[in-house]
Design a protein around this motif. Sequence first.
Motif, short mmCIF file in Angstrom:
data_model
loop_
_atom_site.label_atom_id
_atom_site.label_comp_id
_atom_site.label_asym_id
_atom_site.label_seq_id
_atom_site.Cartn_x
_atom_site.Cartn_y
_atom_site.Cartn_z
N ARG A 250 44.97 15.40 58.11
CA ARG A 250 45.15 13.89 57.57
C ARG A 250 43.55 13.38 56.93
NH1 ARG A 250 50.47 12.31 58.44
NH2 ARG A 250 51.53 13.74 59.63
N LEU A 251 42.59 13.60 57.69
CA LEU A 251 41.80 12.94 56.80
C LEU A 251 41.16 13.65 55.59
CD1 LEU A 251 39.10 12.82 60.37
CD2 LEU A 251 40.84 11.17 59.22
N LEU A 252 41.30 14.75 56.23
CA LEU A 252 40.96 15.50 54.60
C LEU A 252 41.65 14.70 52.49
CD1 LEU A 252 40.38 18.84 54.99
CD2 LEU A 252 38.59 16.73 54.59
N THR A 253 42.48 13.97 53.35
CA THR A 253 43.98 13.54 52.22
C THR A 253 43.36 12.63 51.87
OG1 THR A 253 45.49 12.60 53.49
CG2 THR A 253 45.32 14.99 52.37
N LEU A 254 42.24 11.82 52.78
CA LEU A 254 41.83 9.87 52.89
C LEU A 254 40.34 10.49 51.84
CD1 LEU A 254 42.31 6.98 53.62
CD2 LEU A 254 41.91 7.70 55.88
N SER A 255 40.27 9.72 51.04
CA SER A 255 39.39 9.68 50.54
C SER A 255 37.90 8.26 50.38
CB SER A 255 39.30 9.82 48.61
OG SER A 255 40.19 8.82 48.49
N PRO A 256 37.20 8.68 50.84
CA PRO A 256 36.31 7.69 50.73
C PRO A 256 36.68 6.46 49.39
CG PRO A 256 34.87 9.95 51.01
CD PRO A 256 36.15 10.05 50.29
N ASP A 257 36.85 6.44 48.68
CA ASP A 257 37.20 5.82 47.64
C ASP A 257 38.36 4.48 47.89
OD1 ASP A 257 35.61 6.38 46.00
OD2 ASP A 257 36.33 7.85 44.35
N ARG A 258 39.64 5.41 48.65
CA ARG A 258 40.75 4.45 49.43
C ARG A 258 40.53 3.75 50.80
NH1 ARG A 258 45.93 6.53 52.00
NH2 ARG A 258 47.28 5.08 51.35
N VAL A 259 38.64 4.62 50.99
CA VAL A 259 38.93 3.35 52.89
C VAL A 259 37.67 2.29 51.67
CG1 VAL A 259 37.13 3.75 54.53
CG2 VAL A 259 38.18 5.30 53.69
N ARG A 260 36.89 1.92 50.79
CA ARG A 260 36.26 1.43 50.67
C ARG A 260 36.86 0.36 49.43
NH1 ARG A 260 32.44 5.19 49.39
NH2 ARG A 260 33.41 6.15 46.71
N GLU A 261 37.76 0.59 49.03
CA GLU A 261 39.20 0.10 48.27
C GLU A 261 39.60 -0.46 48.98
OE1 GLU A 261 42.13 2.86 46.07
OE2 GLU A 261 39.95 3.20 44.91
N VAL A 262 40.53 -0.28 50.11
CA VAL A 262 41.11 -0.69 51.52
C VAL A 262 39.68 -2.00 51.93
CG1 VAL A 262 42.17 -0.83 53.67
CG2 VAL A 262 42.56 0.84 52.06
N ASN A 263 38.71 -1.60 52.18
CA ASN A 263 37.35 -2.48 52.97
C ASN A 263 37.45 -3.71 51.74
OD1 ASN A 263 37.54 -1.55 55.39
ND2 ASN A 263 35.93 0.35 54.70
N ASP A 264 37.46 -3.28 50.73
CA ASP A 264 37.64 -4.68 49.29
C ASP A 264 38.32 -5.56 49.37
OD1 ASP A 264 34.97 -3.28 48.12
OD2 ASP A 264 36.22 -2.62 46.68
N GLN A 265 39.70 -4.99 49.73
CA GLN A 265 41.14 -5.87 49.78
C GLN A 265 40.65 -6.72 51.34
OE1 GLN A 265 45.27 -4.38 49.29
NE2 GLN A 265 43.38 -1.91 48.08
N LEU A 266 40.48 -6.37 52.65
CA LEU A 266 40.34 -6.76 53.42
C LEU A 266 39.08 -8.07 53.56
CD1 LEU A 266 40.10 -4.08 55.79
CD2 LEU A 266 42.26 -5.27 55.69
N LYS A 267 38.29 -7.68 52.72
CA LYS A 267 37.01 -8.69 52.58
C LYS A 267 38.43 -10.44 51.94
CE LYS A 267 32.98 -10.15 50.43
NZ LYS A 267 31.15 -9.10 49.80
N LEU A 268 38.77 -9.20 50.44
CA LEU A 268 38.94 -10.34 49.80
C LEU A 268 39.86 -11.68 51.09
CD1 LEU A 268 39.76 -11.72 47.43
CD2 LEU A 268 41.52 -10.07 46.58
N VAL A 269 41.01 -10.79 51.85
CA VAL A 269 42.07 -11.49 52.67
C VAL A 269 40.64 -12.38 53.75
CG1 VAL A 269 43.32 -10.70 54.99
CG2 VAL A 269 43.61 -9.90 52.55
N ALA A 270 39.94 -12.14 54.32
CA ALA A 270 38.94 -12.93 54.79
C ALA A 270 38.76 -14.15 53.73
CB ALA A 270 37.54 -12.11 55.61
N VAL A 271 38.36 -14.43 52.52
CA VAL A 271 37.64 -15.13 52.22
C VAL A 271 39.25 -16.28 51.78
CG1 VAL A 271 36.76 -15.85 49.37
CG2 VAL A 271 35.58 -13.58 50.57
N GLU A 272 39.55 -15.14 51.76
CA GLU A 272 41.60 -16.42 51.54
C GLU A 272 41.46 -16.94 52.54
OE1 GLU A 272 42.85 -14.18 47.46
OE2 GLU A 272 43.84 -13.18 49.20
N THR A 273 41.28 -16.21 53.69
CA THR A 273 42.09 -16.90 55.05
C THR A 273 41.44 -17.87 55.61
OG1 THR A 273 41.90 -15.10 55.88
CG2 THR A 273 43.96 -15.21 55.55
N GLY A 274 39.64 -17.64 54.99
CA GLY A 274 38.78 -19.23 56.30
C GLY A 274 38.36 -17.79 56.77
#
Length: 288
Positions: free
Chosen positions: A214-238
């Motif tokens: 299952r790990l092999l189906t999860l690319s580093p790019d996808r993890v980085r994309e999720v982290n970018d979205q989590l950072k945006l959530v943090a910014v938008e919610t304070g």
Amino acid sequence: MASPLQPYPQLRSVLQRLQGVPPWALLSLVINGLLFITVVVMLRQLSRAGDDVLRQANAFAADPYVAVAPFDPELGRRHSLDYEQWVALLAAEAQAAVALNAPRQNILLGDSLTLWFPSTMLPGRKTWINQAISGENTGGLRDRLYLLDDTSPEAVFIMVGINDLIWGGSEADLVYNVRRMVNYLRQTHPEARVVVQSILPHGGETATWEGRDRLLTLSPDRVREVNDQLKLVAVETGADFLNLYPLFANGDGYLRADLTTDGLHLNQNGYMVWRTALALFNETDFQP
């Protein structure tokens, strides 16, 4: 709702006699006592589960922070407590912190990566309340935040989401759940700093974890994309965002081999990196 301490008058009596003891020591005493009671009940329910379960339960009774340990070669094995039992235990621990008015409460929320953070390695001069569960996903964590309603944290640290991705959850649901968590915590604890931590990379081809396929189906790019979205959530919610990913990733975006036991979980070196990041983050007034 009755306090989890009410059925145990002996425990209350002991706490009354120990009022002169520092709150740090009292919190440890109460948590150990509650954990022992929980394990005794669990052992009665699971008495037919075999000697292996008994050995794990005895380890929990000896030390509330001992799991099948981050330094154990069999990291894929689950704890002997089931999910409902873990939730009940965490509810009791949260209420113990409330009853003792523990100072400088810092709460850790997440999955096994957070659960197995050695308590002795966490930054000092704080009361760390570890509310993580092995195998946790964003939906489960979102639904149990009410356990913290009566606590008084100065900071709440969230790291969750890798299990959503490993087991086929959508990025949209993951991000939505984290946003709801942050909003809930900011409403119930307006004075606390809410810190969203990035998801860590995994070991890819070098992983030995039982769910390696299952790990092999999860690319580093996808993890980085999720982290970018989590950072945006943090910014938008304070909230604040602590980006741990670069500290753990090698040049190809996978988890550094010197920081992991199996390509997913961390070894002692990995927790030292995380501990240092938390300490520096605290010293810089929680600014990313």
